[in-house]
Scaffold this motif. Structure first.
Motif, mmCIF file in Angstrom:
data_model
loop_
_atom_site.group_PDB
_atom_site.id
_atom_site.type_symbol
_atom_site.label_atom_id
_atom_site.label_comp_id
_atom_site.label_asym_id
_atom_site.label_seq_id
_atom_site.Cartn_x
_atom_site.Cartn_y
_atom_site.Cartn_z
ATOM 1 N N MET A 64 59.793 -12.119 -55.849
ATOM 2 C CA MET A 64 60.865 -12.535 -54.949
ATOM 3 C C MET A 64 61.059 -11.517 -53.833
ATOM 4 N N PHE A 65 61.095 -10.240 -54.172
ATOM 5 C CA PHE A 65 61.273 -9.197 -53.160
ATOM 6 C C PHE A 65 60.126 -9.216 -52.148
ATOM 7 N N ARG A 66 58.931 -9.504 -52.598
ATOM 8 C CA ARG A 66 57.769 -9.490 -51.703
ATOM 9 C C ARG A 66 57.860 -10.539 -50.600
ATOM 10 N N GLN A 67 58.701 -11.554 -50.784
ATOM 11 C CA GLN A 67 58.871 -12.570 -49.750
ATOM 12 C C GLN A 67 59.572 -12.025 -48.512
ATOM 13 N N PHE A 68 60.284 -10.899 -48.676
ATOM 14 C CA PHE A 68 61.138 -10.417 -47.585
ATOM 15 C C PHE A 68 60.751 -9.042 -47.046
ATOM 16 N N GLY A 69 59.749 -8.404 -47.628
ATOM 17 C CA GLY A 69 59.319 -7.107 -47.129
ATOM 18 C C GLY A 69 58.363 -6.423 -48.083
ATOM 19 N N ASP A 70 57.812 -5.312 -47.662
ATOM 20 C CA ASP A 70 56.920 -4.535 -48.526
ATOM 21 C C ASP A 70 57.721 -3.925 -49.672
ATOM 22 N N VAL A 71 57.120 -3.938 -50.855
ATOM 23 C CA VAL A 71 57.800 -3.453 -52.054
ATOM 24 C C VAL A 71 57.067 -2.235 -52.610
ATOM 25 N N TYR A 72 57.817 -1.181 -52.859
ATOM 26 C CA TYR A 72 57.285 0.037 -53.459
ATOM 27 C C TYR A 72 57.994 0.255 -54.795
ATOM 28 N N ILE A 73 57.236 0.708 -55.776
ATOM 29 C CA ILE A 73 57.760 0.835 -57.139
ATOM 30 C C ILE A 73 57.652 2.274 -57.613
#
Length: 259
Positions: A156-165
């Motif tokens: 879901m987060f990836r739909q709105f921007g780059d995701v770092y964990i």
């Protein structure tokens, strides 16, 4: 904003993890959802739980206007939240909403916007990321968990921007806490943070030292949600302030966190 006391029905309850459930809700009367802003929260009445007398404050995780759905991410922490996590499709739930304030939009010149969430603190960041994306901002997300088994809503987060964990055991992304992630070494214009208080204090200290604008979403214990019971008071430069009414979103420069 106008506040409502409304009955909702559970249209879906997804177990994301042993300790987390995602409730998707629709108004019982099939009326359109009231306006809600990122960062706001609801107060949930917990029925069928004899030991739970007070409503539970839950962040607004997401609003799907096309489906007329409100999403709540619930973490099991006691009898009340256990009862909420066990709700079934078709069950009714009563909410007071929307409560609290919202995040402030970045300046037009802010191109490096980072949303940081830890554990269940990721909840308000999903709807905020969507809101920013719809207004032509390009946010990044930094999400912290204990291990790869605890990752929540990644796609879901990836739909709105780059995701770092970041994970504490290094099983996914960078090992350590979000405050140790290499992304914080890049240029940053605006930070938004929600998670355990020690994490937020550490990020606030980082932002303060580097003169980066930063807002945090506080998770103080709340009961009424409207500033009457005073159990959520936070000490600020303007005196004791009810987080449920004047917050939960605060600029870090207004908090007395000795940063």
């Amino acid at each position: 904003m106008k506040k409502y006391i409304l009955d909702f029905r559970v249209v879906e309850n997804t177990k994301l993890h042993d300790n987390y459930a995602l409730l998707k809700l629709k108004p019982d009367n099939n009326e359109p959802l009231p306006d809600m802003l990122p960062g706001q929260f609801v107060e949930v009445r917990v029925d069928r739980s004899p030991g739970t007398f007070l409503r539970r404050p839950i962040s607004i995780n997401f609003v799907d206007s096309s489906r007329n759905e409100l999403w709540l991410l619930i973490r099991k922490a006691g009898e009340g939240t256990q009862t909420l996590c066990d709700l079934k499709q078709g069950d009714s739930i009563n909410l007071v909403l929307p409560l609290g304030n919202t995040f402030s939009l970045p300046d037009e010149t802010d191109s490096n916007i980072l949303l940081i969430g830890g554990g269940v603190g990721i909840a308000p960041m999903l709807y905020w990321g969507k809101y920013l994306k719809e207004r032509n901002y390009t946010p990044k997300f930094l999400l912290g968990f204990r291990s790869d088994k605890d990752i929540l809503q990644y796609e879901m987060f990836r739909q709105f921007g780059d995701v770092y964990i970041s994970t504490e055991d290094g099983s996914l992304g960078e090992k350590g806490f979000v405050t140790q992630h290499s992304l914080l070494n890049s240029k940053l214009d605006k930070l938004y943070v929600c998670g355990p208080k020690p994490m937020m204090v550490a990020v606030a200290r980082f932002a303060h030292e580097r003169n980066i604008s930063c807002e945090v979403s506080l998770e103080n214990m709340m009961a009424c949600g409207v500033g009457a019971c005073l159990c959520c008071v936070e000490d600020t430069i303007e005196g004791n302030t009810c987080v449920c009414k004047e917050g939960p979103i605060f600029n870090i420069e207004k908090l007395k966190w000795q940063i």
